[in-house]
Design an enzyme around this catalytic site. Structure first.
Site, PDB file in Angstrom:
ATOM      1  NE  ARG A 179      -5.902   0.785  12.035  1.00 30.52           N
ATOM      2  CZ  ARG A 179      -4.772   0.565  11.374  1.00 30.52           C
ATOM      3  NH1 ARG A 179      -3.981   1.575  11.038  1.00 30.52           N
ATOM      4  NH2 ARG A 179      -4.408  -0.651  11.028  1.00 30.52           N
ATOM      5  CE  LYS A 235      -0.368   0.102   5.057  1.00 33.45           C
ATOM      6  NZ  LYS A 235      -1.272   0.178   6.220  1.00 33.45           N
ATOM      7  CE1 TYR A 275      10.386  32.585  -0.441  1.00 36.63           C
ATOM      8  CE2 TYR A 275      10.890  30.231  -0.358  1.00 36.63           C
ATOM      9  CZ  TYR A 275      10.426  31.352  -1.048  1.00 36.63           C
ATOM     10  OH  TYR A 275      10.006  31.214  -2.351  1.00 36.63           O
ATOM     11  NE  ARG A 280      -2.089  -7.495   8.470  1.00 36.06           N
ATOM     12  CZ  ARG A 280      -2.594  -7.959   9.617  1.00 36.06           C
ATOM     13  NH1 ARG A 280      -3.264  -9.123   9.624  1.00 36.06           N
ATOM     14  NH2 ARG A 280      -2.455  -7.293  10.748  1.00 36.06           N
ATOM     15  CB  CYS A 282      12.621  26.578  -1.232  1.00 27.98           C
ATOM     16  SG  CYS A 282      13.794  27.799  -0.609  1.00 27.98           S
ATOM     17  CG  MET A 283       7.259  23.632  -3.721  1.00 28.37           C
ATOM     18  SD  MET A 283       5.994  24.387  -4.765  1.00 28.37           S
ATOM     19  CE  MET A 283       4.951  25.150  -3.523  1.00 28.37           C
ATOM     20  CG  ASP A 284      10.012  23.420  -6.468  1.00 26.56           C
ATOM     21  OD1 ASP A 284       9.256  22.444  -6.377  1.00 26.56           O
ATOM     22  OD2 ASP A 284       9.607  24.579  -6.718  1.00 26.56           O
ATOM     23  CG  HIS A 296      -2.975  -3.957  12.651  1.00 28.73           C
ATOM     24  ND1 HIS A 296      -2.088  -4.429  11.717  1.00 28.73           N
ATOM     25  CD2 HIS A 296      -2.446  -2.790  13.110  1.00 28.73           C
ATOM     26  CE1 HIS A 296      -1.070  -3.588  11.604  1.00 28.73           C
ATOM     27  NE2 HIS A 296      -1.266  -2.580  12.455  1.00 28.73           N
TER      28      HIS A 296
END
Length: 384
Positions: free
Chosen positions: A138, A42, A267, A221, A313-315, A168
């Site tokens: 859950r 997953k 920043y 699992r 920063c973002m990138d 679980h």
């Protein structure tokens, strides 16, 4: 690495498929031949890549796959995966038909769900796994009466078959076993109330598979530890199997500048140079999963640990280098370089989280290079 010619970023992830195989073989040696392995893939295989990991897991001895949602299972089916796939999360009753048609096994925990699902199932029967909530809080049924109702309702329909029952553990990754012991006992009592025991009975996640032989039942699992990571720091030095991390994360220096004392970086001007410093810019940022809180963390360049300076920063982000390294110099964010290593658990500790979250957070836009026997076999780039 030649495979980097297949994409145009100077930031990438490397996934060692031999490590995945090794880790599965390690757990297989722990559980014995009479217990099967369900590989949990997953969340893009915990950030490692759905398809390459699924194929490697199945080729290495796993017999089943587990995902969180039907869409993940459908993706694997469309890519040619024919092995049994189980959905661990909640699914809508009206999607029971598409699950059955694609031989996708669903988690069920109420009689009402079965009643609502039956009209949507046409040609193929739907295989279900009954989820028991023994203490996780859950999803899952809690009483023998609820279990009996599902079993009786399923018996009324040729289109529903109980393939499994499972629970679980909430604390299997802790050294204090008392709560897990209670959960295991509750689960055994619920199983005893079943009129017909299903083929698959499972409770063990990675932690329980490694630490609790009493929880193996018919299948385990195998999740986080398939990727070479300990389920928790608390049991890391107690694991009976030798795990090998499969993922490493890299970037390169794309710009170098020499700054003077008092110059500020990024920043908010949160970093100020104390003297003359070499600053390198890396093309990786919080949009890649290398979040703002990584400011102050260390990465590897030329085998040396250097700090991230200024806000991420973002990138992009910046590092303070001990000397003028040329553009194109490799930087390791997670993994080994020249005798040192930045472990994913070290990143998790800095972020005050767990290794699961660090791996899953690496964005799909970061290209993945897959290798087997130290050779690059292919590149998976979500932008192509």
């Amino acid at each position: 690495m030649e495979s980097r010619n297949e994409f145009h970023r100077d930031t990438w992830v490397e996934v060692d498929l031999d490590a995945i195989q090794h880790n599965i073989q390690q757990i297989a040696g722990q559980i014995g031949l009479d217990v099967a392995i369900m590989a949990v893939v997953k969340a893009n295989a915990y950030g490692h890549g759905y398809l390459p990991v699924a194929r490697t897991a199945l080729a290495s001895g796993a017999t089943h796959l587990a995902v969180a949602f039907i869409d993940e299972a459908l993706f694997l089916r469309k890519q040619g995966i024919t092995a049994p796939i189980m959905v661990l999360g909640a699914s809508r009753p009206e999607d029971a038909g598409i699950a059955a048609a694609n031989e996708i096994q669903l988690t069920v925990y109420s009689k009402e769900w079965v009643v609502q699902a039956v009209p949507h199932i046409q040609n193929k029967p739907l295989l279900i796994h009954v989820k028991c909530d023994t203490g996780m809080g859950r999803i899952g049924l809690k009483t023998a009466d609820e279990l009996r109702e599902i079993e009786q309702e399923a018996a009324r329909h040729d289109t529903i078959k109980i393939e499994g029952i499972y629970t679980h553990f909430a604390t299997a990754d802790e050294t204090d076993t008392r709560y897990a012991d209670e959960q295991a006992e509750r689960f055994r009592k619920l199983i005893d109330h079943m009129k017909v025991k299903p083929p698959l009975i499972h409770a063990s996640n990675s932690a329980a598979a490694l630490m609790r032989r009493d929880s193996f039942f018919s299948i385990i699992r195998f999740g986080i530890s398939m990727y070479g990571l300990s389920p928790s720091n608390e049991i890391a030095d107690k694991l009976p199997a030798r795990l090998t991390p499969a993922l490493s994360f890299h970037s390169t220096v794309v710009h170098v500048k020499k700054v003077e004392p008092g110059e500020k970086i990024s920043y908010g001007s949160t970093y100020e140079a104390a003297g003359q410093e070499w600053i390198g810019t890396l093309p990786v940022g919080y949009a890649d999963g290398w979040i703002r809180k990584m400011q102050g963390f260390e990465v590897l360049i030329d085998g040396k640990r250097v700090p991230i300076v200024g806000r991420v920063c973002m990138d992009q982000c910046m590092i303070r280098m001990p000397e003028n390294y040329p553009v194109g110099t490799k930087v390791t964010l997670i993994g080994r370089q020249n005798g040192d290593a930045i472990l994913i658990d070290e990143v998790a500790d800095h972020l005050e989280t767990i290794n699961y979250e660090v791996a899953c957070a690496i964005a799909a836009r970061v290209p993945r290079i897959y290798s087997k026997k130290n050779k690059s076999v292919f590149v998976l780039n979500s932008l192509n």
